[in-house]
Design a protein around this motif. Structure first.
Motif, PDB file in Angstrom:
ATOM      1  N   LEU A 595      11.316   4.409 -73.750  1.00  0.00           N
ATOM      2  CA  LEU A 595      12.593   4.287 -73.052  1.00  0.00           C
ATOM      3  C   LEU A 595      13.740   4.238 -74.066  1.00  0.00           C
ATOM      4  N   PRO A 596      14.999   4.489 -73.628  1.00  0.00           N
ATOM      5  CA  PRO A 596      16.139   4.432 -74.550  1.00  0.00           C
ATOM      6  C   PRO A 596      16.169   3.089 -75.286  1.00  0.00           C
ATOM      7  N   PRO A 597      16.524   3.090 -76.573  1.00  0.00           N
ATOM      8  CA  PRO A 597      17.104   4.203 -77.346  1.00  0.00           C
ATOM      9  C   PRO A 597      16.092   5.121 -78.016  1.00  0.00           C
ATOM     10  N   PHE A 598      14.817   5.017 -77.637  1.00  0.00           N
ATOM     11  CA  PHE A 598      13.789   5.850 -78.262  1.00  0.00           C
ATOM     12  C   PHE A 598      13.505   7.108 -77.453  1.00  0.00           C
ATOM     13  N   ALA A 599      14.244   7.321 -76.382  1.00  0.00           N
ATOM     14  CA  ALA A 599      14.160   8.546 -75.582  1.00  0.00           C
ATOM     15  C   ALA A 599      15.533   8.779 -74.974  1.00  0.00           C
ATOM     16  N   HIS A 600      15.734   9.978 -74.465  1.00  0.00           N
ATOM     17  CA  HIS A 600      17.022  10.343 -73.882  1.00  0.00           C
ATOM     18  C   HIS A 600      16.802  10.773 -72.441  1.00  0.00           C
ATOM     19  N   LEU A 601      17.663  10.278 -71.545  1.00  0.00           N
ATOM     20  CA  LEU A 601      17.468  10.468 -70.114  1.00  0.00           C
ATOM     21  C   LEU A 601      18.661  11.177 -69.480  1.00  0.00           C
ATOM     22  N   ALA A 602      18.381  11.863 -68.393  1.00  0.00           N
ATOM     23  CA  ALA A 602      19.420  12.408 -67.525  1.00  0.00           C
ATOM     24  C   ALA A 602      18.904  12.316 -66.099  1.00  0.00           C
ATOM     25  N   LEU A 603      19.796  12.096 -65.169  1.00  0.00           N
ATOM     26  CA  LEU A 603      19.440  12.067 -63.751  1.00  0.00           C
ATOM     27  C   LEU A 603      20.131  13.216 -63.047  1.00  0.00           C
ATOM     28  N   LEU A 604      19.390  13.934 -62.252  1.00  0.00           N
ATOM     29  CA  LEU A 604      19.967  14.921 -61.350  1.00  0.00           C
ATOM     30  C   LEU A 604      19.990  14.274 -59.979  1.00  0.00           C
ATOM     31  N   ARG A 605      21.181  14.133 -59.425  1.00  0.00           N
ATOM     32  CA  ARG A 605      21.349  13.431 -58.149  1.00  0.00           C
ATOM     33  C   ARG A 605      21.800  14.400 -57.068  1.00  0.00           C
ATOM     34  N   ALA A 606      21.360  14.140 -55.835  1.00  0.00           N
ATOM     35  CA  ALA A 606      21.759  14.961 -54.692  1.00  0.00           C
ATOM     36  C   ALA A 606      22.092  14.057 -53.517  1.00  0.00           C
ATOM     37  N   ASP A 607      23.218  14.330 -52.865  1.00  0.00           N
ATOM     38  CA  ASP A 607      23.609  13.647 -51.633  1.00  0.00           C
ATOM     39  C   ASP A 607      23.502  14.648 -50.494  1.00  0.00           C
ATOM     40  N   ALA A 608      22.911  14.225 -49.386  1.00  0.00           N
ATOM     41  CA  ALA A 608      22.674  15.149 -48.282  1.00  0.00           C
ATOM     42  C   ALA A 608      22.726  14.412 -46.956  1.00  0.00           C
ATOM     43  N   VAL A 648      12.994  11.015 -56.024  1.00  0.00           N
ATOM     44  CA  VAL A 648      12.768   9.767 -55.286  1.00  0.00           C
ATOM     45  C   VAL A 648      14.104   9.322 -54.682  1.00  0.00           C
ATOM     46  N   PRO A 649      14.047   8.505 -53.628  1.00  0.00           N
ATOM     47  CA  PRO A 649      15.308   7.957 -53.100  1.00  0.00           C
ATOM     48  C   PRO A 649      15.954   7.038 -54.133  1.00  0.00           C
ATOM     49  N   MET A 650      17.282   6.956 -54.103  1.00  0.00           N
ATOM     50  CA  MET A 650      17.983   6.017 -54.981  1.00  0.00           C
ATOM     51  C   MET A 650      17.759   4.593 -54.485  1.00  0.00           C
ATOM     52  N   ALA A 651      18.051   3.616 -55.332  1.00  0.00           N
ATOM     53  CA  ALA A 651      17.806   2.210 -54.982  1.00  0.00           C
ATOM     54  C   ALA A 651      18.500   1.848 -53.676  1.00  0.00           C
ATOM     55  N   VAL A 652      19.766   2.213 -53.533  1.00  0.00           N
ATOM     56  CA  VAL A 652      20.453   2.114 -52.244  1.00  0.00           C
ATOM     57  C   VAL A 652      20.430   3.527 -51.679  1.00  0.00           C
ATOM     58  N   GLN A 653      19.500   3.762 -50.783  1.00  0.00           N
ATOM     59  CA  GLN A 653      19.168   5.127 -50.373  1.00  0.00           C
ATOM     60  C   GLN A 653      20.266   5.806 -49.568  1.00  0.00           C
ATOM     61  N   ARG A 654      20.931   5.030 -48.691  1.00  0.00           N
ATOM     62  CA  ARG A 654      21.931   5.620 -47.802  1.00  0.00           C
ATOM     63  C   ARG A 654      23.237   4.865 -47.946  1.00  0.00           C
ATOM     64  N   VAL A 655      24.342   5.578 -48.172  1.00  0.00           N
ATOM     65  CA  VAL A 655      25.673   4.994 -48.261  1.00  0.00           C
ATOM     66  C   VAL A 655      26.621   5.831 -47.410  1.00  0.00           C
ATOM     67  N   ALA A 656      27.304   5.176 -46.477  1.00  0.00           N
ATOM     68  CA  ALA A 656      28.253   5.861 -45.587  1.00  0.00           C
ATOM     69  C   ALA A 656      27.602   7.056 -44.882  1.00  0.00           C
ATOM     70  N   ASN A 657      26.373   6.841 -44.423  1.00  0.00           N
ATOM     71  CA  ASN A 657      25.606   7.855 -43.687  1.00  0.00           C
ATOM     72  C   ASN A 657      25.245   9.080 -44.519  1.00  0.00           C
ATOM     73  N   ILE A 658      25.301   8.947 -45.812  1.00  0.00           N
ATOM     74  CA  ILE A 658      24.868  10.017 -46.715  1.00  0.00           C
ATOM     75  C   ILE A 658      23.608   9.551 -47.437  1.00  0.00           C
ATOM     76  N   GLU A 659      22.545  10.373 -47.336  1.00  0.00           N
ATOM     77  CA  GLU A 659      21.292  10.048 -48.008  1.00  0.00           C
ATOM     78  C   GLU A 659      21.356  10.487 -49.475  1.00  0.00           C
ATOM     79  N   ARG A 660      20.785   9.667 -50.348  1.00  0.00           N
ATOM     80  CA  ARG A 660      20.907   9.911 -51.784  1.00  0.00           C
ATOM     81  C   ARG A 660      19.519   9.905 -52.438  1.00  0.00           C
ATOM     82  N   ALA A 661      19.283  10.908 -53.270  1.00  0.00           N
ATOM     83  CA  ALA A 661      18.015  11.005 -54.008  1.00  0.00           C
ATOM     84  C   ALA A 661      18.322  11.371 -55.449  1.00  0.00           C
ATOM     85  N   GLN A 662      17.354  11.145 -56.320  1.00  0.00           N
ATOM     86  CA  GLN A 662      17.563  11.453 -57.728  1.00  0.00           C
ATOM     87  C   GLN A 662      16.258  11.891 -58.374  1.00  0.00           C
ATOM     88  N   MET A 663      16.408  12.628 -59.480  1.00  0.00           N
ATOM     89  CA  MET A 663      15.264  13.117 -60.234  1.00  0.00           C
ATOM     90  C   MET A 663      15.535  12.857 -61.711  1.00  0.00           C
TER      91      MET A 663
END
Length: 708
Positions: A595-608, A648-663
């Protein structure tokens, strides 16, 4: 087309969904220097743009369709090459459109000014008073040996520097002395000082104004009016402001003579932008310092693990990117101790069930108040209770629009969602079964304030007046100027016990506080977030640093921790005020887990509109990108160096009726990860416009995310 036309690449804030990440081509009747601010037509609107470069005459079809700029902002000096290089790097690294980053760094009011209005403002600026000479400033206190040594290193070495100084060790004085030396050496040089939150700006601003004069110092943060933001930006851009104090947005300010950058409380997560262009102000400060050959000081009592590892010397097997400067003693500390408060742990498993404040802690608070001292209680949850519930049918105060509970706020009898803002009056009876006996689960700062006021009601201050309990959190400081007023009351001794969230745990110099208590910190010990222990230790050690800042009471100051796990290693390290051992244990775990700082991360997020649509988009994005990259000879090796995890779903999966996922995308190589992300951008835009992905509201890339 006439031969007198000049062709310009102009950066404008193009919409994120447009897929246009590079400057657009415009023509001009006159040559304009790169960095010139211009007004240009874009669609049916006229928008602000920045000339990025001159272009050769384009091919006839493009030349015919190119539109002419509408005008410039008069005599405003162009944005310099180094600023444009910073914007280009930020856009490239954080995977955003260049115009989006560059235009967001400019004050909004610039978009509404013409050349005449700009000339008027520049004239007003040039008529301002001169600056106080740092050499003529107020009398100085004598530096401690640690401060003097740190300043000597900053003067002689190139840095960047990690100033690892315990709370109360005098880091701010080191910042100001370093600024003085830079400004004395060069009459034009500028200094940028970043703080993590707006509420820390006023007291720091007061200290810098006292030292350098009001005309030398400007502030930059989101709490300013548009006119104030413009005035401060113009002062920095024209070089009239020698010192800029700002929150994370300050790192993007135009400062043509920047010679020193200070990032105070560099560990704080507030330096990472969480919406739009998700940049890290701390990391951009390091890059900007290298770009300008300016010195950079990162300061903290609890450095981020990334910075701590980065400052590990090469002779110890570390990267040695930063030079670590240690100041372990508080100003005025005597004997062998550091001057930090004694840490006491209360085993809540031995207290009566439902206890909010343990009797030994209450007795300690009463003693402090009886002596005219102040106590500070930290509970990092605002509102009265996190959840309202019915014991008969199991109903809970869920938000209808988010996958979260609405918080009970007793002060105005509302249920409020802290994610989407949806607010309703508290029902008189359970909406599900009609039971009138609705209860609460958990506790927030409102309940703690009320409970304390009741417990301390029989007690009087030394002058015979009633004890006063006050609360500072995001709810109590919503009104303009309310935070400054409440902090002033604490500093004046009008408050005996202060209850609050993490807002009160950082950076404040409360001279009368001799006792600090953390009421319920255990939740972070077992969080799925790998950064949670780091944040908890930092918060508690920073909170402890609010006690005993006056050397005359430091020996008697205390930090109390109410916990069900008193023997946990984190609390053992806290008791010893031993950040280095805590950091080493955490870094060992991070290295073993990759895990950081020994690796580098990026998240691709989608709201739908649905979770299925969000995850389907991410899954197809991964498959399409990996197939395309595997076939590209230049990128296939970078692909091999990255690991793609399922959506996977984000920790708070739904906000303002928008579903959120991340990779999550992970790599041991930062450059390999960057190449892969850059290659994914056009593929993601293509997928977003495909008919089968109409349910996608937005997508975003988060480089170096704070939470995964």
């Amino acid at each position: 087309m006439t031969s007198e036309s000049h062709w310009l690449a102009v950066a404008v804030a193009t919409p994120a969904h447009s897929g246009i990440g590079t400057p657009l081509t415009y023509r001009s009747a006159q040559a304009l220097a790169p960095g010139t601010l211009v007004r240009v037509p874009l669609g049916t609107r006229e928008v602000l743009g920045v000339v990025w470069s001159e272009l050769p005459e384009p091919e006839p079809n493009l030349a015919k369709s190119a539109r002419e700029i509408a005008g410039t902002l008069g005599d405003l000096p162009p944005l310099d090459e180094q600023w444009r290089a910073l914007m280009s790097f930020a856009a490239r690294y954080y995977q955003r459109a260049l115009g989006e980053i560059a235009l967001a760094a400019l004050p909004p009011q610039l978009r509404n000014l013409n050349a005449t209005q700009m000339a008027r403002r520049l004239k007003r600026k040039s008529a301002s008073k001169g600056h106080q000479n740092p050499e003529e400033a107020i009398a100085r206190k004598e530096l401690s040996n640690e401060q003097a040594n740190a300043l000597l290193q900053i003067e002689e070495k190139s840095g960047p520097f990690l100033l690892f100084g315990t709370t109360g060790s005098g880091k701010t004085e080191v910042y100001m002395r370093a600024a003085e030396r830079v400004m004395t050496r060069d009459a034009h040089s500028q200094v940028l000082v970043l703080v993590p939150e707006i509420n820390l700006t006023p007291q720091l601003e007061a200290r810098f104004i006292e030292r350098f004069g009001a005309d030398a110092v400007v502030s930059m943060h989101s709490g300013l009016t548009p006119a104030q933001r413009l005035a401060g930006w113009l002062a920095a851009h024209t070089g009239q402001a020698r010192i800029v104090l700002g929150t994370r947005m300050g790192v993007l300010a135009s400062m043509p003579h920047l010679a020193l950058i200070v990032v105070d409380e560099e560990h704080d997560p507030s330096y990472k932008q969480q919406e739009g262009a998700r940049y890290s102000a701390r990391d951009l400060a390091i890059y900007r310092g290298r770009l300008l050959n300016a010195k950079v000081i990162l300061g903290s009592a609890t450095p981020s693990l990334e910075s701590w590892e980065g400052s590990r010397p090469t002779e110890e097997g570390g990267p040695g990117r930063y030079l670590r400067l240690a100041m372990p003693l508080r100003i005025g500390a005597s004997g062998s101790g550091s001057g930090m408060p004694r840490v006491r742990r209360v085993d809540m498993g031995r207290q009566p069930r439902g206890t909010l404040i343990a009797p030994p802690l209450l007795n300690a608070i009463e003693e402090r108040v009886g002596r005219g001292e102040q106590a500070l209680l930290l509970l990092n949850r605002r509102g009265y209770a996190p959840v309202l519930h019915c014991a008969d049918c199991g109903w809970k105060s869920e938000c209808p629009y988010c996958s979260a509970y609405r918080v009970f706020h007793k002060i105005d009898r509302t249920l409020r969602c802290h994610h989407c803002g949806f607010t309703e009056r508290v029902p008189r009876a359970c909406p599900s079964c009609g039971n009138v006996d609705i209860g609460t689960i958990g506790r927030g700062t409102e309940q703690l304030e009320e409970h304390l006021a009741q417990l301390l009601e029989p007690l009087a201050r030394p002058d015979g007046t009633p004890v006063r309990v006050a609360r500072i959190d995001a709810d109590s400081t919503r009104g303009k100027g309310s935070l400054e007023t409440q902090l002033a009351q604490v500093h004046a001794g009008e408050v005996d016990v202060l209850v609050g969230t993490q807002m009160i745990a950082k950076g404040h110099d409360f001279r009368r506080v001799t006792l600090v208590a953390a009421i319920n910190p255990d939740a972070a010990l077992f969080s799925s977030d790998f950064r949670a222990p780091e944040r908890l230790f930092s918060l508690l050690l920073q909170a402890a640093g609010r006690a005993g800042r006056d050397a005359s009471v430091a020996a008697a100051s205390e930090m109390w921790v109410q916990t069900h796990h008193p023997s946990h290693p984190l609390y053992e390290a806290l008791k010893a005020h031993d950040y280095p051992s805590f950091a080493e244990s955490q870094l060992l775990e991070r290295a073993q887990a990759g895990l950081p700082p020994f690796a580098h991360l990026a998240l691709l997020r989608a709201d739908a509109r649905s979770q299925e649509a969000a995850q389907a988009f991410l899954k197809e994005a991964a498959q399409t990108a990996q197939s395309a990259l595997a076939e590209d000879g230049h990128l296939s090796s970078s692909l091999v160096e990255t690991t793609w995890y399922p959506p996977v779903p984000m920790a708070v999966q739904r906000v303002a009726n928008i579903e959120r996922a991340q990779m999550l995308i992970e790599s041991q190589s930062r450059s390999a990860l960057q190449r892969v992300l850059a290659a994914c951008q056009p593929l993601l835009h293509q997928l977003r416009s495909a008919p089968e992905h109409r349910g996608i509201v937005r997508w975003a890339v988060d480089v170096d995310p704070l939470a995964v």
